[in-house]
Design a protein around this motif. Sequence first.
Motif, PDB file in Angstrom:
ATOM      1  N   LEU A 101     -67.073 -74.716  43.363  1.00 58.48           N
ATOM      2  CA  LEU A 101     -66.285 -75.378  44.406  1.00 58.48           C
ATOM      3  C   LEU A 101     -65.166 -76.234  43.814  1.00 58.48           C
ATOM      4  CD1 LEU A 101     -69.077 -76.399  46.932  1.00 58.48           C
ATOM      5  CD2 LEU A 101     -67.287 -74.686  47.273  1.00 58.48           C
ATOM      6  N   SER A 102     -65.425 -76.901  42.705  1.00 59.88           N
ATOM      7  CA  SER A 102     -64.363 -77.727  42.105  1.00 59.88           C
ATOM      8  C   SER A 102     -63.247 -76.858  41.547  1.00 59.88           C
ATOM      9  CB  SER A 102     -64.939 -78.622  41.015  1.00 59.88           C
ATOM     10  OG  SER A 102     -65.361 -77.873  39.913  1.00 59.88           O
ATOM     11  N   LYS A 103     -63.583 -75.723  40.965  1.00 61.08           N
ATOM     12  CA  LYS A 103     -62.531 -74.814  40.470  1.00 61.08           C
ATOM     13  C   LYS A 103     -61.766 -74.166  41.615  1.00 61.08           C
ATOM     14  CE  LYS A 103     -64.336 -73.847  35.943  1.00 61.08           C
ATOM     15  NZ  LYS A 103     -64.633 -72.851  34.923  1.00 61.08           N
ATOM     16  N   ARG A 104     -62.484 -73.887  42.698  1.00 60.81           N
ATOM     17  CA  ARG A 104     -61.827 -73.273  43.868  1.00 60.81           C
ATOM     18  C   ARG A 104     -60.868 -74.250  44.529  1.00 60.81           C
ATOM     19  NH1 ARG A 104     -64.389 -71.357  49.453  1.00 60.81           N
ATOM     20  NH2 ARG A 104     -62.645 -70.088  50.108  1.00 60.81           N
ATOM     21  N   SER A 105     -61.272 -75.514  44.629  1.00 60.27           N
ATOM     22  CA  SER A 105     -60.402 -76.507  45.277  1.00 60.27           C
ATOM     23  C   SER A 105     -59.213 -76.885  44.380  1.00 60.27           C
ATOM     24  CB  SER A 105     -61.187 -77.747  45.660  1.00 60.27           C
ATOM     25  OG  SER A 105     -61.659 -78.400  44.519  1.00 60.27           O
ATOM     26  N   ALA A 106     -59.348 -76.667  43.066  1.00 59.71           N
ATOM     27  CA  ALA A 106     -58.255 -76.967  42.152  1.00 59.71           C
ATOM     28  C   ALA A 106     -57.122 -75.942  42.256  1.00 59.71           C
ATOM     29  CB  ALA A 106     -58.767 -77.020  40.718  1.00 59.71           C
ATOM     30  N   ARG A 107     -57.442 -74.786  42.773  1.00 59.56           N
ATOM     31  CA  ARG A 107     -56.391 -73.739  42.903  1.00 59.56           C
ATOM     32  C   ARG A 107     -55.489 -74.006  44.033  1.00 59.56           C
ATOM     33  NH1 ARG A 107     -59.588 -68.289  42.967  1.00 59.56           N
ATOM     34  NH2 ARG A 107     -61.367 -69.135  41.953  1.00 59.56           N
TER      35      ARG A 107
END
Length: 107
Positions: A101-107
Amino acid sequence: MTFAYLGALLFSLTGMVLLDRRFRLSFWRRPIVSALSMASAVIFLFIWDLAGVANGIFFRGESSWMTGVLVAPEVPLEELFFLTLLSYVTLNTFGASQLWLSKRSAR
């Protein structure tokens, strides 16, 4: 007396440790919180098992794959390793979902 089931549980726990180390999912990210979470989950589930045995709900089945060592009446040694594996899988799954989720929201 064989150690097949215990060996399978230890093999699986080793896999969880390697995944945790590689991706920093739980113990390699927050060791104290992870240790407290794991210990409390294993203790809770062990007490749950003891209550189930006391009420006649849980019982130990005979198997040639298990060691035959009991840690409590009707509770085999392998149960502690299973509860640890169950808790570790849960911790790693939670850590992986947070990472994703943190990598997805960083995109």
